[in-house]
Write an enzyme that holds these catalytic residues in place. Sequence first.
Site, PDB file in Angstrom:
ATOM      1  N   GLY A   1       0.824  -1.202   0.000  1.00 53.74           N
ATOM      2  CA  GLY A   1       0.000   0.000   0.000  1.00 53.74           C
ATOM      3  C   GLY A   1       0.858   1.251   0.000  1.00 53.74           C
TER       4      GLY A   1
ATOM      5  N   GLY B   1      -1.184  -2.591   9.706  1.00 52.20           N
ATOM      6  CA  GLY B   1      -1.952  -1.433  10.142  1.00 52.20           C
ATOM      7  C   GLY B   1      -3.386  -1.469   9.663  1.00 52.20           C
TER       8      GLY B   1
ATOM      9  N   THR C   1      -7.229  -2.603   9.527  1.00 54.25           N
ATOM     10  CA  THR C   1      -8.223  -3.088  10.477  1.00 54.25           C
ATOM     11  C   THR C   1      -9.293  -3.881   9.738  1.00 54.25           C
ATOM     12  OG1 THR C   1      -9.468  -1.015  10.290  1.00 54.25           O
ATOM     13  CG2 THR C   1      -7.821  -1.159  12.036  1.00 54.25           C
TER      14      THR C   1
ATOM     15  N   ALA D   1      -1.683  -3.793  14.623  1.00 56.89           N
ATOM     16  CA  ALA D   1      -1.901  -2.550  15.365  1.00 56.89           C
ATOM     17  C   ALA D   1      -3.101  -1.800  14.797  1.00 56.89           C
ATOM     18  CB  ALA D   1      -0.657  -1.666  15.295  1.00 56.89           C
TER      19      ALA D   1
ATOM     20  N   ASN E   1      -4.090   0.938  15.668  1.00 56.45           N
ATOM     21  CA  ASN E   1      -3.730   2.356  15.624  1.00 56.45           C
ATOM     22  C   ASN E   1      -2.241   2.489  15.921  1.00 56.45           C
ATOM     23  OD1 ASN E   1      -3.574   5.228  16.024  1.00 56.45           O
ATOM     24  ND2 ASN E   1      -5.774   5.214  16.428  1.00 56.45           N
TER      25      ASN E   1
ATOM     26  N   HIS F   1     -13.991   9.228  12.004  1.00 53.46           N
ATOM     27  CA  HIS F   1     -12.948   9.052  10.996  1.00 53.46           C
ATOM     28  C   HIS F   1     -13.364   9.681   9.670  1.00 53.46           C
ATOM     29  CE1 HIS F   1     -11.465   6.037  13.844  1.00 53.46           C
ATOM     30  NE2 HIS F   1     -10.314   6.110  13.207  1.00 53.46           N
ATOM     31  N   HIS F   2     -12.394   9.775   8.773  1.00 54.97           N
ATOM     32  CA  HIS F   2     -12.630  10.301   7.433  1.00 54.97           C
ATOM     33  C   HIS F   2     -13.647   9.436   6.694  1.00 54.97           C
ATOM     34  CE1 HIS F   2     -10.066   7.058   5.766  1.00 54.97           C
ATOM     35  NE2 HIS F   2      -9.368   7.229   6.878  1.00 54.97           N
TER      36      HIS F   2
ATOM     37  N   LYS G   1     -13.022   5.734   5.268  1.00 58.64           N
ATOM     38  CA  LYS G   1     -12.765   4.566   6.110  1.00 58.64           C
ATOM     39  C   LYS G   1     -13.944   3.612   6.013  1.00 58.64           C
ATOM     40  CE  LYS G   1     -11.391   3.101  10.763  1.00 58.64           C
ATOM     41  NZ  LYS G   1     -10.281   2.268  10.248  1.00 58.64           N
TER      42      LYS G   1
ATOM     43  N   GLY H   1     -11.186  -0.349  14.308  1.00 56.18           N
ATOM     44  CA  GLY H   1     -10.443  -1.337  15.083  1.00 56.18           C
ATOM     45  C   GLY H   1     -10.000  -0.799  16.425  1.00 56.18           C
ATOM     46  N   THR H   2      -9.647   0.483  16.468  1.00 58.79           N
ATOM     47  CA  THR H   2      -9.247   1.101  17.734  1.00 58.79           C
ATOM     48  C   THR H   2     -10.399   1.098  18.726  1.00 58.79           C
ATOM     49  OG1 THR H   2      -7.657   2.526  16.593  1.00 58.79           O
ATOM     50  CG2 THR H   2      -8.351   3.206  18.796  1.00 58.79           C
TER      51      THR H   2
END
Length: 231
Positions: free
Chosen positions: A7, A83, A85, A109, A111, A139-140, A143, A149-150
């Site tokens: 990515g 990274g 989610t 992770a 976040n 979020h934007h 997403k 996920g956080t």
Amino acid sequence: MRVAVAGLHGRLGSALAAGIRAAQDLELVGGLVREPSAPGEHAGVEELLQAEHPDVLLDCTRYPDTVKIAAAALARAVPLVVGATGWTDAEQRQLAEAAQRAGVGVVLAPNFSIGAVLAMHFARQAARWFAKAEIVELHHEAKRDAPSGTAKLTAARIEAVSGHPVPIHSVRLPGLVAHQEVLFGGIGEVLTLRHDSLGRESFVAGALLAVRRAGGLRGLTVGLETLLGLE
């Protein structure tokens, strides 16, 4: 340390690639992109891993592509930092098993922001004293997964302490990056823990920490808390 980014041309991948280039101990050796146009860029993950021989693969793609990318990396015993989610519980269990079989470390992770990780840690501490909590994550508009996920990880950490379910409210709007509020309600008081990522530069320090540590881990590590010494 040789690092490849899946990515590479995405918003997160571009920000983290800039951080890798600026780090003296890391070398950006290539990336997974849709339309390769420069040396080191590849359209397939197998091709990327075979040609560039990274010490760590940093995955900044989206679900469900991330699942296939992880499988390819672990098949070659390449340590992995994810990274993306959207992973289901069953997929996380399969990821953990695959990492153990490969004998390498995987950091999943939700976040990369150190501030966001600290906010989750503080929320878990607060849950000892407040039985009821709710989460608002913002979020934007691009997403895809909701809740984030956080937010799901934060809720799970709180519920493990308080024993009460934690409702999550999701907002997707232009102008936002990544934001989360955790509200704890008590008798005559409300405690609010809020974190705001105002730019994707906020994810660089945590991502590079995970990249540097992944090679020394074995199995699956979820979140950055362990790497930050919070657990």
